[in-house]
Design an enzyme around this catalytic site. Sequence first.
Site, PDB file in Angstrom:
ATOM      1  CG  HIS A 102       3.695  73.883  31.340  1.00  0.00           C
ATOM      2  ND1 HIS A 102       3.224  74.050  30.056  1.00  0.00           N
ATOM      3  CD2 HIS A 102       2.632  73.470  32.082  1.00  0.00           C
ATOM      4  CE1 HIS A 102       1.938  73.762  30.011  1.00  0.00           C
ATOM      5  NE2 HIS A 102       1.545  73.405  31.244  1.00  0.00           N
ATOM      6  CB  SER A 291      20.323  35.282 -15.020  1.00  0.00           C
ATOM      7  OG  SER A 291      19.281  34.366 -15.281  1.00  0.00           O
ATOM      8  CB  SER A 292      17.841  32.772 -10.621  1.00  0.00           C
ATOM      9  OG  SER A 292      16.664  32.918 -11.409  1.00  0.00           O
ATOM     10  CE  LYS A 297      20.607  38.479 -18.961  1.00  0.00           C
ATOM     11  NZ  LYS A 297      20.472  39.732 -18.196  1.00  0.00           N
ATOM     12  CB  VAL A 298      27.468  40.322 -15.655  1.00  0.00           C
ATOM     13  CG1 VAL A 298      27.761  41.510 -14.748  1.00  0.00           C
ATOM     14  CG2 VAL A 298      28.320  39.120 -15.258  1.00  0.00           C
ATOM     15  CD  GLU A 304      19.373  46.651 -14.092  1.00  0.00           C
ATOM     16  OE1 GLU A 304      19.234  46.049 -12.997  1.00  0.00           O
ATOM     17  OE2 GLU A 304      19.480  46.063 -15.180  1.00  0.00           O
TER      18      GLU A 304
END
Length: 437
Positions: A102, A291-292, A297-298, A304
Amino acid sequence: MAQLWGGETQKAVENFPVSGEGVPVPIVRWLGRLKAAAARSNSELGLLDIALAERIATAADSVAAGEHDEQFPVDVFQTGSGTSSNMNANEVIAALAGEGAHPNDHVNMGQSSNDVFPSAVHLAALQEIAERLLPALDHLGDALAEQAEELASVVTSGRTHLMDAVPVTLGHRFGGYAAQVRQGRDRVADTLPRLGQIPLGGTATGSGLNTHVDFAARVRERLARDTGLGIHPPADPFEAQGGRDGLVEASGALKSVAVSLTKIANDLRWMGSGPRAGLAEIRLPELQKGSSIMPGKVNPVIPEVVAQVSAQVIGNDVAITAGGMQGNFELNVMIPMMGRNLLESIALLASATRLLADRCVSGIEPNVEMATRHAESTLATATALNPHIGYDRASEIVKEATASGRTLREVAREHGVEEATLDEALDLHKIAQGNRV
């Protein structure tokens, strides 16, 4: 998937369509461990048939092993005592145990949601800290300490108020970071003895109604023996039932770690900024495109992430603090949320600290040329002239050097400071070591 839960669980599923997020798995599995230990202890005390107790315990063991995680569908934002999840565990374990088991009379014997669920939360957090977070912090502390040794001879400008200050070594900085992490680790560890105090045995209000006087001690001893964790009786059963201060304290220690990690992450971002228009004193590992649209760029992605995790941990602590304030008389009614947030903070910090160690700190390289240039450029090295020519005269030299753009040594020489004094006072490595030489 055959449904093992019963009517009370189904009511909770229908009553709490809030977040779509279930009770954290570590809590569910600790409910299984507690139910297994309870059944075996009740059997030893002569309160539960031996065969039935073993069927219940075996079923609960399978829950503890993670074999039935999908059978716990109740939303984490539910009744504040965790009653719905405790009933969920009782129903699933009774169904697994078979005929004659139970949910309330046998699986829940000697227990109440009010003492079992918070015990599961405390023990889940205790185990996750001991087995995941503390080793991760040790790992990060070691990685930072190794960098401190590697960078011991690299002199750069110190910075206070984000302004040039007397030279330091990068090794000094990283040694400070290592100490921050290790101190944070110790702060978290210091909370474990109180986090390990569980309210089990208090049943509904802390009085222990409907449980054997030896029940809680037997369960604690069994669990401590099986897991190696420090599981302790409460300082007072009514304190343990009405307040969740152990969770608040642990969360506060996690917040202090988050604060330290934010400082470290931000310093790494500053020191790695550039590569041409920033400080550029260190090179962080290049992990992915930054960056796209901007070729080459790194970005400092791991620091972060750490900063974001730290912000979340601090936010979780605010909610846990508010939850800890909601202990009215003999029960706190914010336990599911507090458990959810605390376990999330532990998991996030454990993951983020390992990432920081392995994918950032261990791969850092110094930009010795730039660091040296900064060390040579800071006019705060005039501080080392104070014992020789006095503060006021040194201040005049700094002002003239600042206005003219000339070097400190050149202006000091024109002010009559002897070359031997300049050689002794303006030795950058000696200045950086201060009174450590």
